[in-house]
Each structure stands twice: as structure tokens, then as C-alpha cells.
Design a protein around this motif. Sequence first.
Motif, PDB file in Angstrom:
ATOM      1  N   GLU A   1      15.633   8.611   8.147  1.00  0.00           N
ATOM      2  CA  GLU A   1      14.622   8.294   9.160  1.00  0.00           C
ATOM      3  C   GLU A   1      14.776   6.855   9.650  1.00  0.00           C
ATOM      4  O   GLU A   1      14.643   6.578  10.855  1.00  0.00           O
ATOM      5  CB  GLU A   1      13.221   8.524   8.580  1.00  0.00           C
ATOM      6  CG  GLU A   1      12.862   9.999   8.467  1.00  0.00           C
ATOM      7  CD  GLU A   1      11.537  10.222   7.758  1.00  0.00           C
ATOM      8  OE1 GLU A   1      10.791  11.125   8.172  1.00  0.00           O
ATOM      9  OE2 GLU A   1      11.243   9.494   6.774  1.00  0.00           O
TER      10      GLU A   1
ATOM     11  N   ASN B   1       4.555   3.738  10.960  1.00  0.00           N
ATOM     12  CA  ASN B   1       3.514   3.385  11.930  1.00  0.00           C
ATOM     13  C   ASN B   1       3.959   2.194  12.776  1.00  0.00           C
ATOM     14  O   ASN B   1       4.415   1.177  12.242  1.00  0.00           O
ATOM     15  CB  ASN B   1       2.215   3.039  11.211  1.00  0.00           C
ATOM     16  CG  ASN B   1       1.678   4.211  10.414  1.00  0.00           C
ATOM     17  OD1 ASN B   1       1.534   5.310  10.938  1.00  0.00           O
ATOM     18  ND2 ASN B   1       1.391   3.998   9.137  1.00  0.00           N
TER      19      ASN B   1
ATOM     20  N   TYR C   1       5.798   3.350   6.526  1.00  0.00           N
ATOM     21  CA  TYR C   1       5.468   4.762   6.714  1.00  0.00           C
ATOM     22  C   TYR C   1       5.724   5.237   8.146  1.00  0.00           C
ATOM     23  O   TYR C   1       5.346   6.342   8.519  1.00  0.00           O
ATOM     24  CB  TYR C   1       4.015   4.989   6.315  1.00  0.00           C
ATOM     25  CG  TYR C   1       3.659   4.194   5.079  1.00  0.00           C
ATOM     26  CD1 TYR C   1       4.213   4.515   3.837  1.00  0.00           C
ATOM     27  CD2 TYR C   1       2.820   3.086   5.152  1.00  0.00           C
ATOM     28  CE1 TYR C   1       3.939   3.756   2.706  1.00  0.00           C
ATOM     29  CE2 TYR C   1       2.536   2.323   4.024  1.00  0.00           C
ATOM     30  CZ  TYR C   1       3.104   2.661   2.809  1.00  0.00           C
ATOM     31  OH  TYR C   1       2.847   1.893   1.689  1.00  0.00           O
TER      32      TYR C   1
ATOM     33  N   ASN D   1       3.418   6.872  15.508  1.00  0.00           N
ATOM     34  CA  ASN D   1       4.296   6.924  14.348  1.00  0.00           C
ATOM     35  C   ASN D   1       5.676   7.406  14.780  1.00  0.00           C
ATOM     36  O   ASN D   1       5.786   8.314  15.609  1.00  0.00           O
ATOM     37  CB  ASN D   1       3.706   7.851  13.275  1.00  0.00           C
ATOM     38  CG  ASN D   1       4.439   7.761  11.959  1.00  0.00           C
ATOM     39  OD1 ASN D   1       5.564   8.220  11.818  1.00  0.00           O
ATOM     40  ND2 ASN D   1       3.783   7.171  10.963  1.00  0.00           N
TER      41      ASN D   1
ATOM     42  N   THR E   1      12.394   7.806   4.868  1.00  0.00           N
ATOM     43  CA  THR E   1      13.644   8.028   4.141  1.00  0.00           C
ATOM     44  C   THR E   1      14.752   7.207   4.778  1.00  0.00           C
ATOM     45  O   THR E   1      14.607   6.659   5.888  1.00  0.00           O
ATOM     46  CB  THR E   1      14.035   9.504   4.171  1.00  0.00           C
ATOM     47  OG1 THR E   1      14.334   9.869   5.538  1.00  0.00           O
ATOM     48  CG2 THR E   1      12.914  10.390   3.636  1.00  0.00           C
TER      49      THR E   1
ATOM     50  N   ARG F   1       7.685   9.159  13.282  1.00  0.00           N
ATOM     51  CA  ARG F   1       7.899  10.558  12.919  1.00  0.00           C
ATOM     52  C   ARG F   1       7.356  11.502  13.980  1.00  0.00           C
ATOM     53  O   ARG F   1       7.677  12.683  13.999  1.00  0.00           O
ATOM     54  CB  ARG F   1       7.237  10.849  11.576  1.00  0.00           C
ATOM     55  CG  ARG F   1       7.990  10.278  10.381  1.00  0.00           C
ATOM     56  CD  ARG F   1       7.210  10.390   9.101  1.00  0.00           C
ATOM     57  NE  ARG F   1       8.036  10.124   7.929  1.00  0.00           N
ATOM     58  CZ  ARG F   1       7.581   9.630   6.789  1.00  0.00           C
ATOM     59  NH1 ARG F   1       6.293   9.337   6.668  1.00  0.00           N
ATOM     60  NH2 ARG F   1       8.406   9.425   5.766  1.00  0.00           N
TER      61      ARG F   1
ATOM     62  N   ASP G   1       2.224   3.275  -1.206  1.00  0.00           N
ATOM     63  CA  ASP G   1       2.502   4.697  -1.408  1.00  0.00           C
ATOM     64  C   ASP G   1       3.993   4.928  -1.204  1.00  0.00           C
ATOM     65  O   ASP G   1       4.452   5.289  -0.126  1.00  0.00           O
ATOM     66  CB  ASP G   1       1.676   5.531  -0.425  1.00  0.00           C
ATOM     67  CG  ASP G   1       1.786   7.022  -0.698  1.00  0.00           C
ATOM     68  OD1 ASP G   1       2.494   7.387  -1.665  1.00  0.00           O
ATOM     69  OD2 ASP G   1       1.192   7.810   0.050  1.00  0.00           O
ATOM     70  N   ARG G   2       4.779   4.703  -2.248  1.00  0.00           N
ATOM     71  CA  ARG G   2       6.235   4.788  -2.135  1.00  0.00           C
ATOM     72  C   ARG G   2       6.703   6.179  -1.723  1.00  0.00           C
ATOM     73  O   ARG G   2       7.727   6.325  -1.058  1.00  0.00           O
ATOM     74  CB  ARG G   2       6.885   4.408  -3.479  1.00  0.00           C
ATOM     75  CG  ARG G   2       6.562   3.005  -4.003  1.00  0.00           C
ATOM     76  CD  ARG G   2       7.154   1.910  -3.149  1.00  0.00           C
ATOM     77  NE  ARG G   2       8.588   2.026  -3.001  1.00  0.00           N
ATOM     78  CZ  ARG G   2       9.485   1.622  -3.917  1.00  0.00           C
ATOM     79  NH1 ARG G   2       9.071   1.094  -5.051  1.00  0.00           N
ATOM     80  NH2 ARG G   2      10.774   1.731  -3.695  1.00  0.00           N
ATOM     81  N   ALA G   3       5.941   7.194  -2.107  1.00  0.00           N
ATOM     82  CA  ALA G   3       6.378   8.574  -1.847  1.00  0.00           C
ATOM     83  C   ALA G   3       6.413   8.909  -0.356  1.00  0.00           C
ATOM     84  O   ALA G   3       7.149   9.805   0.060  1.00  0.00           O
ATOM     85  CB  ALA G   3       5.479   9.552  -2.588  1.00  0.00           C
ATOM     86  N   THR G   4       5.607   8.210   0.457  1.00  0.00           N
ATOM     87  CA  THR G   4       5.543   8.536   1.888  1.00  0.00           C
ATOM     88  C   THR G   4       6.297   7.531   2.758  1.00  0.00           C
ATOM     89  O   THR G   4       6.195   7.579   3.984  1.00  0.00           O
ATOM     90  CB  THR G   4       4.077   8.622   2.355  1.00  0.00           C
ATOM     91  OG1 THR G   4       3.435   7.361   2.125  1.00  0.00           O
ATOM     92  CG2 THR G   4       3.332   9.717   1.606  1.00  0.00           C
ATOM     93  N   GLU G   5       7.049   6.615   2.147  1.00  0.00           N
ATOM     94  CA  GLU G   5       7.870   5.698   2.933  1.00  0.00           C
ATOM     95  C   GLU G   5       8.948   6.472   3.689  1.00  0.00           C
ATOM     96  O   GLU G   5       9.369   7.549   3.252  1.00  0.00           O
ATOM     97  CB  GLU G   5       8.527   4.661   2.017  1.00  0.00           C
ATOM     98  CG  GLU G   5       7.547   3.681   1.402  1.00  0.00           C
ATOM     99  CD  GLU G   5       8.214   2.718   0.436  1.00  0.00           C
ATOM    100  OE1 GLU G   5       7.550   1.764   0.007  1.00  0.00           O
ATOM    101  OE2 GLU G   5       9.411   2.932   0.101  1.00  0.00           O
TER     102      GLU G   5
ATOM    103  N   THR H   1       9.277  -1.753   2.686  1.00  0.00           N
ATOM    104  CA  THR H   1       8.344  -1.425   1.606  1.00  0.00           C
ATOM    105  C   THR H   1       7.399  -2.597   1.408  1.00  0.00           C
ATOM    106  O   THR H   1       7.761  -3.746   1.679  1.00  0.00           O
ATOM    107  CB  THR H   1       9.092  -1.132   0.285  1.00  0.00           C
ATOM    108  OG1 THR H   1       8.148  -0.752  -0.720  1.00  0.00           O
ATOM    109  CG2 THR H   1       9.878  -2.345  -0.196  1.00  0.00           C
TER     110      THR H   1
END
Length: 396
Positions: free
Chosen positions: A79, A323, A321, A337, A76, A339, A70-74, A52
Motif C-alpha cells: 500500500e 488518512n 493508517y 483515506n 502494508t 485506501r 494500532d500497528r495491525a491497521t497500518e 508508524t
Amino acid sequence: MTAVSDCLRAVGRFGKRATYVLKSMASDLPEAARREYEYCRGVQTAAILVLTWACTSRCKMCTAWRRRDDRATELTCEEWLEVARALAARDIRSVELFGGDVFLRRDVVIKLTELLNALGCEVYIATNGNLMNEDTARHLAKSLHTLYISVDGVGGSHDEVRGIPGTFERSRRALKLFRSNRGGARYPRLVCNTTVSKYNVNQLANIAEFACNAGFDMIEFEYVGELTEDHVQNSRIGDYLASPIFIRSGESSLVRKEALPLLREQLRQAKASFDRRQGPMGRFDVKTTDVDILSNREVIEGTVPPRRCMFERKTLFIDPYGNVSPCLFFDTYGLGNVRHGALDRPRTTEALRRFRRYRESGQLMICRHCIMSVVRNRSGLDVLHRAYIDGQSRPL
């Protein structure tokens, strides 16, 4: 007779000093060879995972806490655990959990560290100690290789640098928690990490004394990193702009010219008084070479010698995130990324080769001011040079 005695004593001191230097260089020779081999291979063996950018400190010399977060898109917790498995499959053997304050992601830190340790990775964490508690210390004491606790002053002077009242006492409490949970074990290593700047240049010996008496295993002095907007604007690859975390905000944190003699004397005193001294947890070491290796001009200007970037060649960077980037200070230059399968792709891509061409051509101004070039960027010759400096500065 007196002249003969003086000559013999001088010869004895020279022999002792030479022995220190040779022992220091010989012990570091395998590390020097390994680094050169890894550079030639160009294969990453280490990773920095930024959990973070949010932080519980407001340090004068760091702007990481000012980043848009943007904590919401860090990523999980699950992940990050998948990332750990993918890194182990790529033969990554050294992982640093980085922030911000990584313990804002307590949901991740314990599970991730335990998994990485089980997969054969050495795990390193740097912390300000603000969020450490008994439960966290108990778990991490079983799986962490090294814990770096930031101490930039003693008492209120540390709080002033860190920008939050009570930070010094919380860092001391974090150390006590790890000491009690480690017990008589060798790991995790407990390192006092001190960033040298104009704010504490007159306190370095006092900080070393505190670290020794408090029960750290070692103190490492590192020089402050500082970049300007001009450095950033002159570090561009196409549409991609550098994104360092140590950007000057207001007045400079660099040591001024008139304070240089004080800086060198404080480091000398720290080494002479406390290096290899017996502390509460055993032998205490003082490492000053990250500052000693800089010339007076480099200290004043915040520059570093031009050199190959060992850091980028051997380290993989992943931001909160997911990246993947080739440089901690250039996370805008994406290599994919996690993800979307970035860790399943070939280790060396055209995008990475392009980044290396820019860096090696000298077109990125931040590289000339990158303190990571000193702290993490050690070639084989650098390792031996540091060993020589360390042997030379060791008290007789």
C-alpha cells in the motif's frame, strides 16, 4: 597612525561581513522565489509519510511515543508503494519518512525509499539510530538524499534526554555505518539534528564539536516545540480537535529566562569554532538560524511570530493508517483515506478550503506555538532573512 590603522581594520571587517551577507542572500534568492511561487500556486510539492507512531525512544520533550498505536491497521508495504506511485503522479518531488521510529517498519523503508528515488523524489529520513544495521545502511546509502540523526547531548546526557540507555552509542554507530557505505559519494547528506531545550542548553558547543569530529556533514540546531492541553482545546474546527505530537507532559522543556545568555553564547561558540571547519568527511557546516530567528520572548514562551503557513500549502500529510490531512498536528481533520481513493481526488477540496479559513482567521491557537512554523514554514522573505542572519553570525 594607530587611529587610522584601527579605522582601516574596521572598514575591512565591515566589508568582509557585508560580503558574507550578500553572498548568503544571493545564493538563497532562487529558493526564496520558488517558495513564493509555490505558495501562490497552492499546489503541494512535498509529502510527509508517517510510517508508524510506535517509537524506540522515550524523549522528555516529545509525546509521539505516548500515542495510541494500532500497528495491525497500518498501511502494508504494498500500500505504501502504491502511495509512492500516486505521489509521483501528483508531481510530489520531496518526501520525508516520519515517525515514531520509521525503522520499526524496516519492511517498508528500504523498498519505499528505492521506489521514490527511482520516481525522481528526494527522500529524507530522521532517525534516533536505535535500529540501524549494516544491511539497511547499505541499501539506503544508494537512494537516500539526507539522513538526520538525532543527537541531543554527548554520552550519557543524550541518553537521559532520549530516555533509553545506550542511545548515544547507537546513534554514533548509525553514523559510522552510513559513512562507510556512502564512501566518497556526496549523498546521502549526514546531518546531526539537535533539539535545543533546557536539558542541553549548556552543551551546544560540545555537541557541535562532537558532530564535526564524528564525520557529520552538518549540524542543525532547532528549538524544542511545546504545546499544552489548553492550546489543543482552543484549536478546534467543529468536532475536530488538534492532535500535536509535542504536548507538555509534566515540566516544561523550554529554555528559562536566566539561561538565555548561555543559549546565545553556546550557539555563537558553536558557529565560531566549527562552522566551515574541515571534518573527516570534508567541510562541516553549523546551522543555528532556526534558533537565532526567535526573539528572547519567543524562546521563553515557546511562541512563534504569526505568519502565512507555507508548510500546509506545499506539503501533503499521510498517517500510518492512510488518512490524508492538511496538517501534521491536525491529523484528526481528515481529507480522506488512500485506501478509498483520497489521492485520486482534486488537490483542493472544500474541506481543505475550510481548514485554511480557520487557520488564516487565527482561530487555531496551536499555530501560534507551532515550531514547524519556524523549522519548515519559510516564506521567500524568511529565506532571505535567514540568509542575512547566517551571514551576520559567520565568524570573520
